[in-house]
Design an enzyme around this catalytic site. Structure first.
Site, short mmCIF file in Angstrom:
data_model
loop_
_atom_site.label_atom_id
_atom_site.label_comp_id
_atom_site.label_asym_id
_atom_site.label_seq_id
_atom_site.Cartn_x
_atom_site.Cartn_y
_atom_site.Cartn_z
CB CYS A 1 -1.01 -0.04 1.15
SG CYS A 1 -2.36 1.14 0.91
CD GLU B 1 -1.65 -6.05 5.46
OE1 GLU B 1 -1.27 -6.43 4.33
OE2 GLU B 1 -2.10 -4.90 5.67
CG HIS C 1 -3.88 -3.49 3.13
ND1 HIS C 1 -2.84 -2.99 3.90
CD2 HIS C 1 -4.41 -2.43 2.49
CE1 HIS C 1 -2.78 -1.68 3.75
NE2 HIS C 1 -3.71 -1.32 2.89
#
Ligand code: MN
Length: 219
Positions: free
Chosen positions: A96, A199, A197
């Site tokens: 990001c 994660e 994202h």
């Protein structure tokens, strides 16, 4: 002893999902708050995380009203870490804001606010769920990781790559409006940046874990 990677953050509360994702592939995350003089040291990988907007002055623009207040210290500290990683060919995973800073630091620019460029800001209320599709460039590092030509990804960015930094290749884009969603640097062993994202997504889409697994393998 497992491999250790440097994970840089501004807000401690924001970094845990990255730390968990890295730990899930058997790598030890060394969490370091932004501070002057921070270096990669003995770590064998670098992860740049999400956060506030990059200072538009770094790509020669005046801040638009939608652009967040700058954090010049964070920009400078992470830019120095990028230089160190590229010089030492240390694997770099940028997520990001990390992707945006990587592009800007190497000479690219950003769309400061997607709607003003006729693009959509796409977000889901649940961070683990996809918001839109990306088309993955065949033959890219990302394609070898994803092993598919489309991925459903989450999203919470309002900026994106405009001018691409030289040496980089676009490896994923939004098929609907062309927004750049991932870039990589073929001249290095592993420099990969994604606009979404992963994660937050590995809990709902195990395929996203391949990003962290491939990063770990490159260390
Ligand atoms: Mn997106």
């Amino acid at each position: 002893m497992s491999a250790r990677v440097l994970v840089v953050y501004r807000e401690r509360a924001d970094v845990q999902p990255y730390a968990d994702a890295i730990a899930s592939v058997g790598v030890e995350p060394l969490l370091e708050e932004v501070r002057p003089g921070l270096g990669i040291g003995l770590c064998c990988g670098l992860v740049l995380t999400g956060g506030d907007d990059v200072d538009p002055a770094l790509y020669g623009e005046i801040a638009s009203p939608e652009t967040e207040p700058p954090d010049p210290q964070r920009d400078a500290v992470e830019a120095a870490l990028i230089d160190e990683a590229l010089a030492r060919d240390v694997p770099l995973l940028a997520i990001c804001r990390g992707m945006q800073l990587l592009n800007v630091h190497l000479g690219g620019s950003l769309i400061q606010h997607l709607p003003t460029a006729g693009r959509h800001v796409r977000r889901t209320s649940d961070r683990s769920l996809p918001a839109h599709r990306v088309a993955i460039q065949p033959g890219s590092l990302l394609a070898s990781i994803a092993r598919t030509d489309t991925w459903e990804v989450n999203s919470r960015h309002h900026q994106a790559v405009a001018r691409l930094a030289s040496g980089f290749k676009i490896c994923a884009s939004d098929p609907e409006d062309g927004t750049v969603e991932a870039i990589e640097l073929p001249a290095r062993r592993f420099v990969l940046a994604v606009q979404w994202h992963p994660e937050n997504q590995i809990s709902s889409d195990p395929g996203q874990r391949n990003l962290f697994q491939s990063f770990a393998t490159a260390l």
